[in-house]
Design an enzyme around this catalytic site. Sequence first.
Site, short mmCIF file in Angstrom:
data_model
loop_
_atom_site.label_atom_id
_atom_site.label_comp_id
_atom_site.label_asym_id
_atom_site.label_seq_id
_atom_site.Cartn_x
_atom_site.Cartn_y
_atom_site.Cartn_z
CG ASP A 24 -0.37 0.06 2.46
OD1 ASP A 24 0.96 -0.07 2.60
OD2 ASP A 24 -1.09 0.36 3.47
CB SER A 25 4.58 1.73 -0.06
OG SER A 25 4.85 0.59 -0.45
CE LYS A 92 3.19 -5.63 3.96
NZ LYS A 92 2.42 -4.67 4.89
CD GLU A 94 0.39 -1.32 7.99
OE1 GLU A 94 -0.03 -0.36 9.02
OE2 GLU A 94 1.01 -0.89 6.97
CD GLU A 161 7.58 -0.12 7.89
OE1 GLU A 161 6.81 -1.02 7.50
OE2 GLU A 161 7.84 1.01 7.49
O1 KIV Z 1 3.62 -1.30 1.76
C1 KIV Z 1 4.85 -1.29 1.89
O2 KIV Z 1 5.64 -1.28 0.96
C2 KIV Z 1 5.24 -2.11 2.95
C3 KIV Z 1 6.56 -2.73 3.03
C4 KIV Z 1 7.37 -1.48 3.35
C5 KIV Z 1 6.85 -3.61 3.99
O3 KIV Z 1 4.24 -2.71 3.85
#
Ligand code: KIV
Length: 268
Positions: A24-25, A92, A94, A161
Amino acid sequence: MTTAYDAVTARIADPVVDVILVGDSVGNVCLGFDDTLPVSMAMMNHHLEAVARTKPRALLVADMPFLSFHLSPDETIRNAGGFLQRGADAVKLEGGVKRAQMIRALVNCEIPVMGHLGLTPQSVNAMGGFKVQGRNADDALRLLDDAHHLQEAGCFALVLEGIPAELAARATESLTIPTIGIGAGPNCSGQVLVFHDVLGLAGGHHPKFVRVYVEGCQLLQDGLSRWAADVRSGAFPAPNESYRLPDSLRDPIANWTPSEVSAKSNIL
Ligand code: KIV
């Protein structure tokens, strides 16, 4: 593990890494947001589909965006299941023990889940900013507890992280699932960095844990500048970069006048 957000980044990353994360980055790296909170399922699906079309050999993990796994197990399963239907191998998400119920629901539906603890960017407001986590006893012990709750809930791996290296090392040695560190020191099972950070494409300030391996922005801008200079000087395109008319058409084209266009369009 690195991130990819489209077919270009996926094709570059795939031969190199074991895991591709459609993170989500994408919100701050590609879409110009200040953080990841505005990233929606629709945006994630769009980027995941582009990456999945390249059929990567690496494990393809899709990141569940803010509010896509908080409201109910049904909605969480539908969102994560949609990722798998679009080509992801795993998702993934959080958060710690608070998310264990949703993780169990996903694992129960055969959806592999990677956890993510520490400086979790979706919690930026709750954390009071992007700050290294686990620096006092309560936080550090809670992180170790959370890691074990996520393992027990069925996560197959954990991203750690923005935490002290010693804490990441202790989590890694005490878990049976692998950890993947980012700003968490060398003693994790693996490492992840954002594609654009490693390749110098992010621009501006980057955090201490990023090592830039190629000055990508500069390199690409140099190439683009050489092309623009060639266009301005007339050196581009060269004859071998242009298409030619057959000899039989040279005269009709040379003798053509604009009045023929109006005559023809009147007939039409
Ligand atoms: O969204 C992302 O890029 C991430 C990584 C930095 C682990 O969660």
